[in-house]
Design a protein around this motif. Structure first.
Motif, PDB file in Angstrom:
ATOM      1  N   LEU A  61       0.827  -1.208   0.000  1.00 42.52           N
ATOM      2  CA  LEU A  61       0.000   0.000   0.000  1.00 42.52           C
ATOM      3  C   LEU A  61       0.860   1.256   0.000  1.00 42.52           C
ATOM      4  N   LEU A  62       1.932   1.250   0.765  1.00 40.13           N
ATOM      5  CA  LEU A  62       2.833   2.411   0.764  1.00 40.13           C
ATOM      6  C   LEU A  62       3.427   2.630  -0.623  1.00 40.13           C
ATOM      7  N   ARG A  63       3.781   1.538  -1.291  1.00 41.06           N
ATOM      8  CA  ARG A  63       4.302   1.662  -2.659  1.00 41.06           C
ATOM      9  C   ARG A  63       3.246   2.258  -3.585  1.00 41.06           C
ATOM     10  N   ARG A  64       2.034   1.787  -3.472  1.00 41.70           N
ATOM     11  CA  ARG A  64       0.949   2.323  -4.308  1.00 41.70           C
ATOM     12  C   ARG A  64       0.714   3.807  -4.059  1.00 41.70           C
ATOM     13  N   GLU A  65       1.006   4.229  -2.849  1.00 41.84           N
ATOM     14  CA  GLU A  65       0.852   5.639  -2.484  1.00 41.84           C
ATOM     15  C   GLU A  65       2.123   6.435  -2.770  1.00 41.84           C
ATOM     16  N   ASN A  66       3.084   5.800  -3.436  1.00 42.34           N
ATOM     17  CA  ASN A  66       4.357   6.424  -3.819  1.00 42.34           C
ATOM     18  C   ASN A  66       5.163   6.910  -2.616  1.00 42.34           C
ATOM     19  N   ARG A  67       5.073   6.169  -1.536  1.00 40.86           N
ATOM     20  CA  ARG A  67       5.850   6.443  -0.329  1.00 40.86           C
ATOM     21  C   ARG A  67       6.954   5.386  -0.253  1.00 40.86           C
ATOM     22  N   LEU A  68       7.891   5.489  -1.210  1.00 40.88           N
ATOM     23  CA  LEU A  68       8.871   4.431  -1.418  1.00 40.88           C
ATOM     24  C   LEU A  68       9.820   4.197  -0.248  1.00 40.88           C
ATOM     25  N   PRO A  69      10.330   5.225   0.427  1.00 39.61           N
ATOM     26  CA  PRO A  69      11.207   4.931   1.575  1.00 39.61           C
ATOM     27  C   PRO A  69      10.483   4.137   2.673  1.00 39.61           C
ATOM     28  N   GLU A  70       9.237   4.493   2.941  1.00 38.90           N
ATOM     29  CA  GLU A  70       8.463   3.755   3.940  1.00 38.90           C
ATOM     30  C   GLU A  70       8.134   2.351   3.451  1.00 38.90           C
ATOM     31  N   ALA A  71       7.844   2.239   2.159  1.00 32.82           N
ATOM     32  CA  ALA A  71       7.572   0.922   1.582  1.00 32.82           C
ATOM     33  C   ALA A  71       8.804   0.027   1.707  1.00 32.82           C
ATOM     34  N   GLN A  72       9.975   0.592   1.470  1.00 34.29           N
ATOM     35  CA  GLN A  72      11.218  -0.166   1.578  1.00 34.29           C
ATOM     36  C   GLN A  72      11.421  -0.667   3.006  1.00 34.29           C
ATOM     37  N   THR A  73      11.170   0.171   3.982  1.00 31.70           N
ATOM     38  CA  THR A  73      11.308  -0.240   5.380  1.00 31.70           C
ATOM     39  C   THR A  73      10.360  -1.388   5.698  1.00 31.70           C
ATOM     40  N   ALA A  74       9.116  -1.273   5.242  1.00 33.21           N
ATOM     41  CA  ALA A  74       8.122  -2.312   5.525  1.00 33.21           C
ATOM     42  C   ALA A  74       8.466  -3.623   4.822  1.00 33.21           C
ATOM     43  N   ILE A  75       8.936  -3.558   3.583  1.00 35.60           N
ATOM     44  CA  ILE A  75       9.259  -4.798   2.866  1.00 35.60           C
ATOM     45  C   ILE A  75      10.498  -5.449   3.465  1.00 35.60           C
ATOM     46  N   GLU A  76      11.417  -4.663   3.996  1.00 36.45           N
ATOM     47  CA  GLU A  76      12.571  -5.233   4.689  1.00 36.45           C
ATOM     48  C   GLU A  76      12.135  -5.989   5.943  1.00 36.45           C
ATOM     49  N   LYS A  77      11.158  -5.448   6.661  1.00 35.09           N
ATOM     50  CA  LYS A  77      10.622  -6.152   7.839  1.00 35.09           C
ATOM     51  C   LYS A  77       9.984  -7.463   7.409  1.00 35.09           C
ATOM     52  N   ALA A  78       9.157  -7.404   6.351  1.00 29.98           N
ATOM     53  CA  ALA A  78       8.493  -8.614   5.856  1.00 29.98           C
ATOM     54  C   ALA A  78       9.519  -9.652   5.434  1.00 29.98           C
ATOM     55  N   SER A  79      10.534  -9.214   4.710  1.00 27.43           N
ATOM     56  CA  SER A  79      11.565 -10.127   4.217  1.00 27.43           C
ATOM     57  C   SER A  79      12.363 -10.754   5.355  1.00 27.43           C
ATOM     58  N   GLY A  80      12.606  -9.984   6.382  1.00 28.02           N
ATOM     59  CA  GLY A  80      13.301 -10.529   7.542  1.00 28.02           C
ATOM     60  C   GLY A  80      12.497 -11.609   8.248  1.00 28.02           C
ATOM     61  N   LEU A  81      11.188 -11.488   8.195  1.00 29.88           N
ATOM     62  CA  LEU A  81      10.310 -12.461   8.851  1.00 29.88           C
ATOM     63  C   LEU A  81      10.056 -13.693   7.991  1.00 29.88           C
ATOM     64  N   ALA A  82      10.015 -13.508   6.682  1.00 32.79           N
ATOM     65  CA  ALA A  82       9.714 -14.617   5.767  1.00 32.79           C
ATOM     66  C   ALA A  82      10.593 -14.487   4.524  1.00 32.79           C
ATOM     67  N   PRO A  83      11.889 -14.757   4.663  1.00 35.13           N
ATOM     68  CA  PRO A  83      12.830 -14.493   3.568  1.00 35.13           C
ATOM     69  C   PRO A  83      12.595 -15.313   2.303  1.00 35.13           C
ATOM     70  N   LEU A  84      11.882 -16.413   2.389  1.00 37.50           N
ATOM     71  CA  LEU A  84      11.654 -17.251   1.218  1.00 37.50           C
ATOM     72  C   LEU A  84      10.259 -17.070   0.612  1.00 37.50           C
TER      73      LEU A  84
END
Length: 139
Positions: A61-84
């Motif tokens: 949703l952050l990406r869709r709202e063009n809030r890329l730095p926040e989107a990057q932070t959130a996707i890094e959290k997701a990736s850390g929790l479920a890297p595969l």
């Protein structure tokens, strides 16, 4: 939805409250209320910080709202929790390419293909890689 939230609060269950917040966020996205949806996603990630899906939805949703730095932070959290998780890898690549980080996008999409080769996400990642084209050598 609001009844589910009330029931979850009454039961004092963070997991139930987070699930209700995720459902509410999905509904708010469907009726084009992204800011309200982000509030619900903030609640979900606060209540269940270990829920990779909540972080993925927030990143998307952050990406869709063009809030890329926040989107990057959130996707890094997701990736850390479920890297595969191939959906997380796919979204990480989309965020990266929109932020002009083509090499990071390529790496994310290739990881989807490598870890989940028969998945629908791998097919999508392959298409994205073809669209992006090969890496150009550094000048």
């Amino acid at each position: 939805m609001r009844e589910a939230r009330t029931d979850a609060k009454t039961a004092a269950s963070g997991a139930l409250q987070a699930a209700a917040a995720l459902d509410m966020a999905r509904a708010l996205v469907e009726i084009d209320q992204p800011e309200e949806a982000l509030i619900e996603l903030d609640n979900a990630t606060r209540l269940m910080p270990g829920d990779a899906e909540a972080w993925l939805l927030k990143a998307t949703l952050l990406r869709r709202e063009n809030r890329l730095p926040e989107a990057q932070t959130a996707i890094e959290k997701a990736s850390g929790l479920a890297p595969l998780d191939p959906q997380i890898g796919l979204e990480a690549g989309v965020i990266a390419v929109l932020d002009a980080r083509d090499d990071a996008a390529r790496a994310s999409w290739q990881s989807v293909i490598d870890t989940a080769p028969d998945s629908p996400q791998a097919k999508t990642a392959s298409g994205y890689l073809k669209q992006l084209g090969p890496a150009t050598p550094a000048q």
